[in-house]
Design an enzyme around this catalytic site. Sequence first.
Site, PDB file in Angstrom:
ATOM      1  CG  ASP A  46       5.583  -2.827  13.466  1.00 35.23           C
ATOM      2  OD1 ASP A  46       4.784  -3.395  14.220  1.00 35.23           O
ATOM      3  OD2 ASP A  46       5.221  -2.207  12.455  1.00 35.23           O
ATOM      4  CG  ASP A  57       3.600   6.296   4.968  1.00 33.58           C
ATOM      5  OD1 ASP A  57       3.193   5.120   5.121  1.00 33.58           O
ATOM      6  OD2 ASP A  57       4.500   6.798   5.668  1.00 33.58           O
ATOM      7  CG  HIS A  59       3.842   2.324   6.963  1.00 35.14           C
ATOM      8  ND1 HIS A  59       3.697   3.527   7.623  1.00 35.14           N
ATOM      9  CD2 HIS A  59       2.943   1.495   7.551  1.00 35.14           C
ATOM     10  CE1 HIS A  59       2.774   3.409   8.561  1.00 35.14           C
ATOM     11  NE2 HIS A  59       2.295   2.183   8.536  1.00 35.14           N
TER      12      HIS A  59
HETATM   13  C1  F6R Z   1       1.430  -2.476  12.703  1.00 33.95           C
HETATM   14  C2  F6R Z   1       2.117  -2.096  11.476  1.00 33.95           C
HETATM   15  C3  F6R Z   1       1.630  -0.998  10.602  1.00 33.95           C
HETATM   16  C4  F6R Z   1       0.105  -0.921  10.478  1.00 33.95           C
HETATM   17  C5  F6R Z   1      -0.290   0.258   9.595  1.00 33.95           C
HETATM   18  C6  F6R Z   1      -1.793   0.394   9.496  1.00 33.95           C
HETATM   19  O1  F6R Z   1       2.137  -3.531  13.369  1.00 33.95           O
HETATM   20  O2  F6R Z   1       3.119  -2.683  11.205  1.00 33.95           O
HETATM   21  O3  F6R Z   1       2.179  -1.166   9.321  1.00 33.95           O
HETATM   22  O4  F6R Z   1      -0.376  -2.129   9.948  1.00 33.95           O
HETATM   23  O5  F6R Z   1       0.260   1.429  10.128  1.00 33.95           O
HETATM   24  O6  F6R Z   1      -2.317   0.721  10.754  1.00 33.95           O
HETATM   25  P1  F6R Z   1      -3.883   0.643  11.032  1.00 33.95           P
HETATM   26  O7  F6R Z   1      -4.274  -0.786  10.884  1.00 33.95           O
HETATM   27  O8  F6R Z   1      -4.054   1.115  12.463  1.00 33.95           O
HETATM   28  O9  F6R Z   1      -4.535   1.527  10.025  1.00 33.95           O
END
Ligand code: F6R
Length: 258
Positions: free
Chosen positions: A67, A136, A138
């Site tokens: 992303d 959340d 995602h």
């Molecule tokens: C990053 C991504 C997000 C993160 C998620 C967790 O490319 O796609 O889904 O993996 O927001 O973020 P962290 O690892 O910083 O807790």
Amino acid sequence: MKIAILPDETTIAATAADLVSEVFAAHPEAVFGLATGSSPLALYRELIARYQAGEISFAQSTSFNLDEYVSIEADHPQRYRNFISDQFTSHVDFNPAAVHGPDGNAADLEQECARYEAAIERAGGIDVQILGIGSDGHIAFNEPGESFASRTHVGVLTEQTRRDNARFFDGQLDRVPTHCLTQGLGTIMEARRIVLIAQGSGKARAVKELVEGAVSAKWPATILQMHPDAWILIDEAAGAGLELADYYREVWEKTHHA
Ligand code: F6R
């Protein structure tokens, strides 16, 4: 899903690196799907160490980021194409031209999404995809309500995600972009192997839903229950809500840790 509740970040990184190495040992030209954020950083450090020790090479590989933020300054360290180069690909033998990310600053974002999907397809699809998970639920930036069939698209970040990520923008919520480009859930589900890393109590609810909740667009990561080769690597804090934790530990010890 294969669920591993592991003692610390180092063990998670080593286990994830083993899963990646297995794919590259069989196919040195494997297509590598890369996540940003904090969760995979120890894995990237471990892969850099293994590369330096001559144990793995990415010279024949191609990579695709999950992303990107929309309208972020070109040289911002949180622009994900900068981040992935700084944290991983520039430290190993990746050909810079083989490292891909969607361009959140493209003039036509819809066209950019279509271009990115086509590039993944032309590369033969993703062999091993690294994922984190948002508090959340995602994966990539597929926020609650996203279609399980979605492809790379323009998305709107939830307030929760922007608050979670404000720590990367000097704690200032208004500096966190509101929009993103993200691989869709349908795109991610086509990866042949998935390795998801989650650490810390802030992920406990999302991990509980991911592993034991009903498959639902409210918690997008739950679609991974339908994936045939998904590995969920978590620490004790992230796994604290799991009802069947003892069983998952027993299965892991008996099948993968003998
Ligand atoms: C990053 C991504 C997000 C993160 C998620 C967790 O490319 O796609 O889904 O993996 O927001 O973020 P962290 O690892 O910083 O807790």
